[in-house]
Structures are given as structure tokens and as C-alpha cells.
Design an enzyme around this catalytic site. Sequence first.
Site, PDB file in Angstrom:
ATOM      1  N   ALA A  49     -20.853   6.154  40.796  1.00 45.30           N
ATOM      2  CA  ALA A  49     -20.796   5.798  39.537  1.00 45.30           C
ATOM      3  C   ALA A  49     -19.362   5.371  39.039  1.00 45.30           C
ATOM      4  O   ALA A  49     -19.019   4.426  38.548  1.00 45.30           O
ATOM      5  CB  ALA A  49     -21.405   6.811  38.555  1.00 45.30           C
ATOM      6  N   CYS A  50     -18.500   6.225  39.547  1.00 47.66           N
ATOM      7  CA  CYS A  50     -17.071   6.096  39.220  1.00 47.66           C
ATOM      8  C   CYS A  50     -16.482   4.615  39.862  1.00 47.66           C
ATOM      9  O   CYS A  50     -15.906   4.092  39.355  1.00 47.66           O
ATOM     10  CB  CYS A  50     -16.260   7.183  39.710  1.00 47.66           C
ATOM     11  N   THR A  51     -17.060   4.436  41.125  1.00 46.00           N
ATOM     12  CA  THR A  51     -16.672   3.162  41.761  1.00 46.00           C
ATOM     13  C   THR A  51     -17.296   1.806  41.273  1.00 46.00           C
ATOM     14  O   THR A  51     -16.184   0.883  40.714  1.00 46.00           O
ATOM     15  CB  THR A  51     -17.020   3.257  43.148  1.00 46.00           C
ATOM     16  N   ALA A  54     -14.935   1.633  37.796  1.00 51.30           N
ATOM     17  CA  ALA A  54     -13.735   0.785  38.179  1.00 51.30           C
ATOM     18  C   ALA A  54     -13.909  -0.580  38.496  1.00 51.30           C
ATOM     19  O   ALA A  54     -12.988  -1.193  38.001  1.00 51.30           O
ATOM     20  CB  ALA A  54     -13.092   1.926  39.399  1.00 51.30           C
TER      21      ALA A  54
END
Length: 161
Positions: A49-51, A54
Site C-alpha cells: 500500500a505504501c509503495t 508513493a
Amino acid sequence: MTQTAARLTTGDRAPAFALPDSEGATHTLDSFAGRKTVLYFYPAASTPACTQQACDFNDTLGSLAAAGYRVVGLSPDTPEKLKAFARNQDLGFTLLADEDHAVALAYGAWGEKKNYGRTYEGLIRSTIVVDEHGVVELAQYNVRAKGHVAKLHRDLGLASA
């Protein structure tokens, strides 16, 4: 004991900070003065999710820059982990290491979370837009990684990402 700070709202003065980036250089809130800054708090570099979040920010850097915004990501990761994340994803914006989560706490992005019936303390995915004078223009908490950048564009009145 759970640490939770009050959430910021439009018109609040953004809390001052000094944090290292992925290269070890220190950035402060004052170093971003003169330009609107999107500070987005994410739990962990290199997670799915963070990738995605970003990469969504990275894909829209041009439109955000054209509207006068810079993007800065903050997480509790080490500068070394952020450096690998930035390199692996070819990110074109600053990532800051908030290892003790003091800045996340000051910005209301750290506190109690619930996931799959479990309650714990952690980073609350949040985006705080700070104007060129250090005043909160927009504060969004508990945002979803997927679709958040497009929603942020709409909320800021910018063209579709």
C-alpha cells in the site's frame, strides 16, 4: 499507554520539526517555507500500500509542482530503508525518517489503530498540506493508499492526476 495528539485543522500553525532524509541531510519545516508542501505520513516503506501511494505521488509530481506544491513523505523507517525505497521505486521527492514518530505524533498522525480486531499504536496514514507560511491548508487522516492522490488533487482544486 497509547500516545495520541490532537489532529490538526485548517488554519493551525504546522508544528516545527527537524528530520533526516534518505541521504542523511536534515530538513526542517522552515526549510520548506515559501512553497506549499504536501506532507504525507505512511506506515512503512516498501509495503504494497505504501509503495502504491508513493508511486501515485511520484506519477503526479509534475502537476503538483505546476500548482506550486512539493511532496514530502514521512515514515518511522530508518534513512537507510528510505534510501533503498526511493532508489527501488525511482522516487523524485524527499522522504524523511521519523524513527521515534515524534513528528507524526505532533501532526496527529500517530495513535490508536484497529486492524482485524486487534487494537495497537501506530502511524495513521495522513496527509497534511502546509502553505508557504507554515499554516495548515488541509489535513486528512485515515486516508486510503489507493486513490488518495487523485482525491487530494480534487480536494485542492487541481486538474485530475
